[in-house]
Design a protein around this motif. Structure first.
Motif: not given
Length: 376
Positions: A313-319
């Protein structure tokens, strides 16, 4: 006159002290008017062809040569040769088999009630013999052809009156020592018990710590094997894989569920206890009904799965601030004119309509033919 032919009386098997004793290198026993089997003092006929002995008696000394021991049921006294020594008031001797009558041979004074008399009995080449002195001297007093011949495995003795016997036999076993053991009791005599103990820090893994000296100078009981205590080795299965293990006391065992399996119960990490057993419970891993397509991931617990989900989830989170749209909005000027937006819309619709028209034109001839001929 010779006594009636006796029917064998069974004497219970007991320790050597029951029937005989070991005195100055020979075995001594006292006989009575019932047969006593010599295997109780570790003397058998197997592997030999004669026996030497000394007896002190006034009359009627009997020696039985048997295939089976006295305990085994037999038809009358079949397979039972009997040597009668000094019968008929110490006047005659004979050798008889089964129910065959006894052919008496004059042997006046062959026995002595005051002194031990040295005698021997041999059975070789189907001939049973009674001799005086030592066997090597071959002084034969009575000889009898063994008909029918049979194996002689056991010996028994009997006398009309209580009488002492001596057998110059070496029935002692050889003391055996074993690695990592201590000898607590050393008794190598007939029926003697030698007791062992494992040395400090060692446990018995096989064999016997108590062994009995038996017939033929053979020990009864397997040699004791004492080893450093270790936990049993654990092997991999189709559901559980052994990663590493140390089976010494205090050692660790690490396991994992195989690919596409999940832990239901038990422990994947265990310790070897002082009792040489693993702590915890055996792990039970069950195959997943819908295994993950990402086969490089392997989860043995729910906690591991949740940690992996959080990581992904942290890796795929879009900023938002890192997207191209956001960056363009910061560096480009907005164009509110209708022409700047309507041109794109009209161009997009034009392309879609053109594609539809091309597809219809390609199938127009086929559709017309079907309509004309009524083909559906």
């Amino acid at each position: 006159m010779e006594r009636r032919r006796p029917v064998p009386v069974i004497v219970p098997v007991c320790l050597c002290a029951c029937l005989g004793s070991f005195v100055h290198g020979y075995i001594q026993l006292n006989s009575s008017d019932s047969y006593q089997q010599l295997s109780t003092v570790c003397i058998n006929a197997v592997g030999r062809t004669y026996i030497e002995f000394a007896v002190k008696a006034s009359t009627d000394v009997h020696v039985a040569l048997m295939t089976d021991d006295l305990v085994t049921p037999r038809d009358d006294i079949s397979q039972f040769y009997e040597v009668v020594i000094g019968g008929w008031s110490n006047a005659r001797s004979c050798i008889r088999a089964q129910n065959v009558s006894c052919d008496e041979i004059d042997t006046p004074g062959i026995l002595d009630s005051n002194n031990f008399v040295q005698l021997w009995i041999g059975w070789e080449n189907s001939i049973v013999q009674l001799g005086q002195g030592l066997h090597a001297q071959q002084t034969v007093a009575v000889s009898h052809v063994q008909v029918p011949p049979y194996d002689i495995n056991y010996l028994a003795v009997m006398t009309h009156y209580p009488s002492p016997w001596r057998f110059n036999e070496d029935t002692n076993c050889t003391l055996e020592e074993f690695a990592n053991t201590e000898i607590l009791i050393n008794d190598t005599t007939c029926n003697g018990i030698t007791q062992y103990a494992c040395a400090d820090g060692y446990n018995l893994t096989s064999g016997n710590l108590s062994r009995v000296c038996g017939i033929g100078q053979q020990w009864i009981g397997d040699p004791p094997v004492c080893l450093v205590p270790r936990c049993p080795e654990v092997l991999s299965t189709s559901a559980v894989t052994v990663l590493s293990q140390d089976t010494h006391i205090g050692g660790r065992l690490f396991l994992t569920c195989t690919q596409n399996h999940v832990l239901l119960s038990g422990d994947l990490s265990r310790t070897c206890l002082s009792s040489a057993s693993w702590d915890g419970m055996d792990p039970i891993c069950e195959a997943c009904l819908c295994p993950s397509a990402v086969t490089s991931y392997q989860f043995n617990t729910t906690e591991e799965l949740m940690e992996k989900i959080e990581e992904m989830t942290r890796e795929l989170k879009v900023v938002t601030r890192d997207t191209n749209a956001y960056m363009r909005s910061k560096i480009s000027v907005a164009d509110p004119r209708p022409s700047s937006t309507s041109i794109g819309v009209l161009l997009g619709w034009g392309i879609l309509v053109s594609l539809v028209v091309v597809l219809l034109l390609c199938d127009a001839r086929t559709m017309l033919r079907h309509l004309r001929h009524g083909v559906r």
